[in-house]
Design a protein around this motif. Structure first.
Motif, PDB file in Angstrom:
ATOM      1  N   GLY A 174      40.505  20.722  37.068  1.00  0.00           N
ATOM      2  CA  GLY A 174      39.377  21.209  37.832  1.00  0.00           C
ATOM      3  C   GLY A 174      39.444  22.718  37.963  1.00  0.00           C
ATOM      4  N   CYS A 175      38.638  23.237  38.859  1.00  0.00           N
ATOM      5  CA  CYS A 175      38.619  24.690  39.071  1.00  0.00           C
ATOM      6  C   CYS A 175      39.951  25.148  39.659  1.00  0.00           C
ATOM      7  CB  CYS A 175      37.495  25.065  40.033  1.00  0.00           C
ATOM      8  SG  CYS A 175      35.854  24.550  39.475  1.00  0.00           S
ATOM      9  N   MET A 176      40.417  26.268  39.194  1.00  0.00           N
ATOM     10  CA  MET A 176      41.639  26.849  39.747  1.00  0.00           C
ATOM     11  C   MET A 176      41.403  27.201  41.217  1.00  0.00           C
ATOM     12  SD  MET A 176      43.743  30.158  38.389  1.00  0.00           S
ATOM     13  CE  MET A 176      44.511  29.267  37.038  1.00  0.00           C
ATOM     14  N   ALA A 177      42.406  26.981  42.022  1.00  0.00           N
ATOM     15  CA  ALA A 177      42.287  27.269  43.457  1.00  0.00           C
ATOM     16  C   ALA A 177      41.808  28.693  43.676  1.00  0.00           C
ATOM     17  CB  ALA A 177      43.631  27.052  44.136  1.00  0.00           C
ATOM     18  N   GLY A 178      40.810  28.834  44.539  1.00  0.00           N
ATOM     19  CA  GLY A 178      40.275  30.145  44.850  1.00  0.00           C
ATOM     20  C   GLY A 178      39.112  30.563  43.992  1.00  0.00           C
ATOM     21  N   THR A 179      38.776  29.755  42.957  1.00  0.00           N
ATOM     22  CA  THR A 179      37.622  30.069  42.111  1.00  0.00           C
ATOM     23  C   THR A 179      36.489  29.086  42.397  1.00  0.00           C
ATOM     24  OG1 THR A 179      38.335  28.649  40.271  1.00  0.00           O
ATOM     25  CG2 THR A 179      39.163  30.906  40.289  1.00  0.00           C
ATOM     26  N   ARG A 180      35.308  29.521  42.069  1.00  0.00           N
ATOM     27  CA  ARG A 180      34.089  28.696  42.244  1.00  0.00           C
ATOM     28  C   ARG A 180      33.938  28.234  43.694  1.00  0.00           C
ATOM     29  NH1 ARG A 180      31.115  30.064  37.948  1.00  0.00           N
ATOM     30  NH2 ARG A 180      31.574  28.922  36.047  1.00  0.00           N
ATOM     31  N   VAL A 181      34.373  29.047  44.623  1.00  0.00           N
ATOM     32  CA  VAL A 181      34.400  28.639  46.033  1.00  0.00           C
ATOM     33  C   VAL A 181      33.005  28.371  46.567  1.00  0.00           C
ATOM     34  CG1 VAL A 181      35.006  29.366  48.374  1.00  0.00           C
ATOM     35  CG2 VAL A 181      36.554  29.854  46.467  1.00  0.00           C
ATOM     36  N   LYS A 182      32.079  29.287  46.301  1.00  0.00           N
ATOM     37  CA  LYS A 182      30.747  29.153  46.880  1.00  0.00           C
ATOM     38  C   LYS A 182      29.990  27.948  46.325  1.00  0.00           C
ATOM     39  CE  LYS A 182      26.552  31.609  48.139  1.00  0.00           C
ATOM     40  NZ  LYS A 182      25.724  30.407  47.930  1.00  0.00           N
TER      41      LYS A 182
END
Length: 1310
Positions: free
Chosen positions: A267-275
């Protein structure tokens, strides 16, 4: 009174303490594991009440420590006027809170039923005071109290029925999900912020969110466990244990299993694609948000990674209902028809009630579970909509979230579009939310814009560029840090920020660039630093100005590095493997690739693992990491020989030639009789024997792929390479039957027909350059027709290709000659076989007179309308019914496909016109207005309009979208029998009972031309493709071709002997086809007027005909209740069988079995030699149809009875007869004939015939099998029209409607 919950005793973690050990305890029922020492059993009725006083007392006893929220202000989430928070609390919250505590205590007291619920209630009590302090919403508290009471009620019902074990899993999931919510609250518990008013609102929002999520979880738990009380628990458990639901499960499609194809996706790396993830989570949890979310993004923007992460988030929160990750790289994952079944299977796993309903639906209609089920609406309703409704009804707005990713990678985007529209239309009726991710494809966009109010769309590539860039930077920095750590260089100042920035600039908005670059750097081993520097400092100026230049530069560099320092002989196998992987029709694991290519794939692909995924798991598929790499490596302008001499662009035709050769060689090495090695008894032809799915596991992946796709690759070849034709020759002459057996065992028999058809087409193109191709084409065609005729029997039992299939092929079939050894082992047909295949390709039994037939534009389907008020859609390859469309209340007179094949229009005696969705089978529109029978309908080329002609003497043009009448054309003075649009839609032609043809202007409604000349009713009309000519058929027995401008007759085609019912032009206008009441179909040369082919076989009037788009086939419908597909190009006519000219009513063997006698509607009696199949005598004298015939004991005489009310006794030597004038007569051989009057008789023999040593033959009730003592034999559909039977030992004789007499011998030829 129960003990306090254990949560009170914990100081470190007062919120989560009750959950420790909850799952292990829930499986134990020993007293030592009980938390409560003394428990009063709860009231388990539907309505549960408790004393407020007692509840309050209990609550006081378990009141947890800590009132840190007393200083928090302005915590209400809903503005409610100027009242202070304290005033609002006093006004409503406290009363609701007391009710909540009552319900919680009631559940806590249920520890004797479910320990997990007891501990969950302990948690509720622990945080109840926090809720008390932060919630001013009385409704929130009251609703949660009601929900908890409902849960207690459900538990009580299960307890009464002894079904508690069914709740174990649900309770564990329920408690686990609550744990996650309480985590959020617990994080605040030890934080100093608890006492700081400044952070009050934020903290309160966190608590309120958790509180409301818990309330939603109560909803889900209540729904999941609410089985119908009127059903017996035993019946429910039986469904829950059923394995029939497993048919809905398809591997490599969910977010958890798709790694089987492409490795373990992250999945998305932690801290990315947050919004975007926060927005999606909000959408999922908000009941007021749209029911459907469409995430749109161009290739490489990270859609699937976001979808993966969303699934993980939802699954942790127990909100995920199902996921389906589409992928062009997987056969299952690119099949749109598997989406609904897979979702249904996943939803069933979330709830016993849903599973019970889904199993019930499958048991009622087993075809629902088939991947080929065509009625999408019916399947969706029965497997998803109805089970959810039974479970939930209208009690909640959102039960679960469905995630469907990358629908643009499905092969049938039209079906995808229909599915999206179905989801949108059903959204408001079911408590599911659906997330769909895709590229912005026109068909998908059109589906979503059909109901915009029901969906939210987010265009990923239009997201804030700085935010995307920040995410990619974080990904690069963290990934490079991991690479650095893996090599132990923790203190070294690497990577330089300048190089990260350069790599970031090259990535742009494409996550795929960044991911590919990281893989490339990581796989450099100790050279990782130099690889980063090379990429960062690379000159990315491309020779072209394509938007792909950035990613091209990366791929160029990777190929350069892979080929560096290698000899050409080393690059060639690497390039061949890449070509194989790119052009494979379906990805394969590494071992089958090595087997097909005969190359060590691991060795030669290792330099390319940054662009091609080579998994460690032996069953996972090798495939490009992203579609952009195949796009690059097959484009000569991007991957040119000039720029990459050793590794130039792949050429599709060369790749397919190579794959065709490899597939043929694989089959020639591996195919054999009994490929699955089943026991000998399972190879015998028996009507009850079927293929076992378990046996196909013995077929290797390489052989399976070769069998399925060799012809697909062969059809893409451009040159008949000698080695390719040699391999095909060996395959056809030695392994054709083995291949058909293998396909049947794999459940892929339809592929065989399609493969042979495409191979024949390719060979026909090669004929001028290789004379052998002509002979091979003939054998391929022969094999296809053999398979087509025997499809149903071979599909059921693979060994029928060596048994029944070889019985019925024509005398001069090439299969009979090439596989003569196999043919000599099977039963034989002494009389009744054609010499050659003739023109009939398929013979479909409709069960009712057929009034209208049409091909779909691609020729893959046929639609028919019939007297039984039904439309049927047929598979034009196999002859199987794909769908039955029901809704008309009277005979269906006319049908037609829309140009795109997605819709069908029909006209009926019920005076309506209906437009159907050809995919789902649903009626899209019912057009009313005609006051008489609707005789003819047709779509305009663009599908936006429909024209209809009626007995009310009018022609109407309808808007196919709105159902409104756009024009009513009046002028005919008789019934309108036929209508058609011109290609450009500007004109309509109509034919009428008033003997005229009219051409109408569709804009003005005026008649442009009136064509007169027919001397009787005009039954059928059609435009040529260019609109310059019109063809017509009439009751006057002629076909006429008219100049549509001058109104002159260009040709009058004569030959039919009865009324012409239907006519059509071929696409190129060079030929005309006609059908007639004389039971024939004729193909005419439109220029010379000559008959090119007369197609015979129907035993009733031909009512409708049509050409396929390519002109190679003709479809016909008849009153004989059949639909037939004919080959319109061979010109080959079946040799006329010797026989009667009308239906055979009676057949009988002589006592010694040497002869057969038959009687017919043609008023004759015939005697047949069983050894030679010749007619020994034709006996004439009856003046009406012959009803019954029989031999005397010694065979010297034949007795016949007729509708002319006479019984005749014939001398079989002289052919003379005598009328029987007495009631009884005894013949010289002592046979006694009894005249019963009106042409009826019965005969008595002095001796009973000698019976065979084996059990006698019989015919199965469905007329599909000849059943013998040792083995059976299947009967093809065109030979099942028999009216009479006679048996003699191992032989049976059929008398058929067609006038044929068939003599079958169960023994093989001597």
């Amino acid at each position: 009174m129960s003990d306090p919950p254990p949560g009170k005793q914990s100081k470190k973690s007062p919120l989560l303490r009750p959950f420790k050990g909850v799952f292990s305890r829930s499986r134990s029922r020993s007293p030592s594991h009980q938390v409560a020492k003394s428990v009063t059993p709860p009231n388990t009725s539907a309505s549960i009440s408790a004393s407020p006083t007692n509840s309050a007392t209990s609550a006081t006893q378990v009141n947890p420590q800590g009132t840190e929220y007393t200083a928090i202000v302005e915590l209400s989430t809903t503005p409610s006027g100027p009242l202070t928070w304290e005033q609002r609390m006093k006004e409503g919250g406290s009363t609701a809170y007391e009710g909540l505590k009552t319900a919680i205590q009631g559940i806590y007291d249920c520890s004797d039923i479910f320990l997990p619920l007891k501990t969950a209630a302990g948690v509720f009590l622990t945080i109840s005071k926090v809720v008390d302090r932060v919630s001013a919403n009385r409704t929130d508290l009251e609703q949660l109290g009601v929900k908890l009471q409902s849960i207690l009620s459900i538990v009580g019902k299960y307890r009464e029925n002894g079904g508690l074990r069914a709740l174990d899993y649900r309770v564990e999931k329920f408690c686990l999900a609550i744990t996650l919510e309480i985590n959020a609250v617990e994080k605040l518990h030890g934080n100093s912020l608890w006492t700081r008013t400044l952070q009050g609102t934020k903290d309160a929002d966190t608590v309120l969110k958790a509180f409301r999520n818990i309330r939603s979880l109560c909803d889900v738990f209540q729904i999941d466990t609410q089985l119908h009380t009127e059903l017996k628990v035993e019946e429910i458990f039986k469904r829950l244990e059923s394995r029939s639901i497993d048919k809905l499960n398809h591997e490599m499609t969910s977010y958890k299993t798709r790694h089987s194809s492409y490795g373990n996706p992250t999945g998305c790396m932690a801290g990315t694609r947050v919004k975007i993830l926060a927005d999606l989570e909000t959408w999922a949890s908000n009941d007021l948000s749209s029911k459907v979310y469409w995430l749109v993004g161009m290739a490489g923007t990270g859609k699937s990674t976001i979808s993966q992460t969303l699934c993980e988030i939802l699954d942790r929160k127990n909100m995920l209902g199902a996921s389906f990750f589409c992928s062009r790289g997987s056969e299952n994952a690119r099949n749109t028809r598997l989406i609904v079944p897979t979702i249904a299977h996943s939803l069933a796993s979330t709830s016993p009630c849903i599973k019970s309903e889904v199993v019930k639906a499958i048991e009622n209609d087993p075809k629902l579970a088939e991947p080929t089920y065509i009625n999408l609406v019916d399947q969706f309703n029965k497997l998803i909509h109805d089970p959810i409704q039974v479970l939930v009804g209208n009690t909640v707005k959102t039960y679960k979230i469905i995630v469907i990713d990358a629908v643009d990678e499905c092969t049938d985007l039209r079906l995808v579009s229909s599915l999206i529209q179905l989801i949108l239309e059903s959204a408001s009726a079911i408590p599911l939310k659906v997330y769909i991710a895709s590229r912005d494809e026109p068909l998908i966009r059109r589906a979503f814009t059909s109901l915009p109010r029901l969906r939210t769309a987010f265009y990923l590539h239009e997201a804030d560029k700085d935010m995307v860039k920040g995410d990619i930077r974080m990904y690069l920095e963290m990934s490079l840090a991991e690479i650095k750590a893996d090599h132990g260089h923790t203190l070294h100042r690497w990577p330089p920020q300048s190089e990260i920035s350069a790599l970031l600039d090259r990535s742009g908005a494409l996550f795929i660039y960044a991911a590919t670059a990281i893989r490339y750097i990581s796989q450099g081993g100790p050279l990782y630093k130099s690889r980063l520097s090379t990429l960062a400092n690379q000159d990315i100026k491309s020779a072209s100005k394509l938007q792909t230049s950035i990613i091209d530069g990366l791929y160029e560099h990777i190929l350069d590095q892979a080929c560096e320092s290698k000899e050409e002989s080393e690059v060639i196998p690497m390039r061949q493997l890449v070509s194989m992987i790119v052009f494979l029709r379906n990805p394969l694991p590494i071992q089958p690739i090595s087997s097909l290519s005969e190359i060590d794939a691991h060795l030669y692909l290792s330099p390319l693992t940054s662009v091609i995924h080579v998994p460690t798991h032996k069953e996972a598929a090798v495939a490009p990491f992203h579609a952009s790499f195949p796009d690059f490596v097959t484009d000569p302008t991007r991957c040119s020989r000039k720029r990459h001499p050793p590794f130039c662009a792949l050429v599709a035709s060369e790749g397919h030639e190579m794959l065709a050769l490899k597939c043929l060689e694989q089959m020639n090495r591996s195919l054999k009789y009994n490929i699955c090695e089943v026991p000998k008894e399972s190879t015998v032809s028996r009507r009850g024997t079927t293929n076992s799915p378990d046996n196909s596991g013995k077929i290797s992946e390489a052989l399976k792929y070769s069998c399925l796709y060799w012809a697909s690759h062969f059809s893409e070849a451009r040159l008949p390479r000698v080695d390719l034709i040699d391999a095909l020759d060996t395959f056809l002459y030695k392994h054709l039957l083995h291949w058909i057996e293998c396909l049947s065992a794999l459940g892929e028999l339809q592929t065989g027909i399609l493969s042979l058809r495409s191979a024949a087409t390719a060979l026909s193109c090669f004929k001028p350059t290789d004379i052998r191709c002509h002979d091979l084409q003939l054998l391929v065609d022969d094999g296809r027709q053999c398979l087509q005729m025997n499809f149903k029997s071979i599909q059921k039992h693979s060994f029928e290709i060596y048994e029944s299939a070889l019985v019925w092929i024509p005398k001069k079939s090439l299969i009979r000659k090439v596989y003569a050894t196999d043919v000599r082992r099977v039963p034989r047909v002494i009389l009744g076989l054609f010499n050659s295949w003739g023109s009939t390709e398929l013979h479909m039994q409709n069960g009712s007179p057929v009034n209208s037939v049409r091909f779909s534009r691609d020729g893959s389907r046929v639609v028919s309308g019939s007297d039984d008020m039904t439309l049927r859609i047929w598979n034009a390859t196999t002859g199987e019914v794909e769908a039955e469309l029901k809704g008309h209340t009277d005979s269906v007179r006319s049908v037609a496909f829309a140009q795109d094949g997605n819709r069908v229009v029909s006209g009926s005696y019920d005076k309506t016109v209906r437009i159907w969705n050809a995919t789902t089978g649903e009626v899209e529109a019912e057009l009313k207005g005609h006051t008489g029978w609707v005789m003819s309908v047709a779509f305009a080329q663009d599908g936006n309009r429909v024209v209809s002609g009626s007995y009310d003497k009018t022609v109407r043009i309808w808007n196919a979208m709105t159902g409104e009448v756009e024009a009513e054309l009046k002028g005919h003075t008789g019934w309108v029998m036929s209508v058609a649009f011109a290609q450009d839609g500007s004109r309509v032609v109509s034919g009428s009972y008033d003997k005229t043809i009219r051409i109408w202007n569709t804009m003005t409604g005026e008649v442009e031309v009136e064509l007169k000349g027919h001397t009787h009713s005009v039954t059928s009309v059609a435009f040529a493709q260019d609109g310059s000519r019109v063809v017509s058929g009439s009751y006057d027995i002629t076909v006429r071709i008219w100049n549509a401008t001058t109104s002159e007759v260009e040709a009058e085609l004569k030959g039919h002997t009865h009324s012409v019912t239907s006519v059509a032009f071929a696409q190129d206008g060079s030929r005309v086809v006609s059908g007639s009441y004389d039971k024939t179909v004729r193909v005419w040369n439109a220029t010379t007027g000559e008959v090119e082919a007369e197609l015979k076989g129907h035993t009733g009037s031909v009512t409708s005909i049509a050409f396929a788009q390519d002109g190679s086939r003709v479809v016909s419908g008849s009153y004989d209740m059949t639909v037939r597909i004919w080959n319109a190009t061979t010109g080959e006519v079946e040799a006329e069988l010797k026989g009667h000219t009308h239906s055979v009513t009676s057949v009988a063997f002589a006592q010694d079995g040497s002869r057969v006698v038959s009687g017919s509607y043609d008023m004759t009696v015939r005697i047949w030699n069983v050894t030679t199949g010749d007619v020994e005598a034709e006996l004439t004298g009856h003046t009406n149809l012959v009803m019954s015939v029989a031999f005397t004991q010694d065979g010297s005489r034949v007795v016949s009875g007729s509708y002319d009310n006479t019984v005749r006794i014939w001398n079989t030597v002289t052919g003379k007869s005598q009328l029987m004038t007495t009631t009884t007569i005894t013949l010289p051989d002592a046979s006694v004939v009894h005249n019963a009057g009106n042409g009826d008789f019965r005969i008595s023999y002095p001796e009973q015939p000698t019976l065979s040593i084996h059990a006698p033959l019989s015919i199965s009730d469905d007329h599909q099998w000849i059943v013998g003592a040792l083995h059976d034999c299947w009967i093809p559909s065109h030979n099942r029209d028999f009216n009479s039977l006679s048996f003699s030992g191992d032989r049976v004789c059929f008398g058929c409607d067609s006038g044929h007499v068939i003599i079958f011998d169960m023994k093989a030829a001597p």
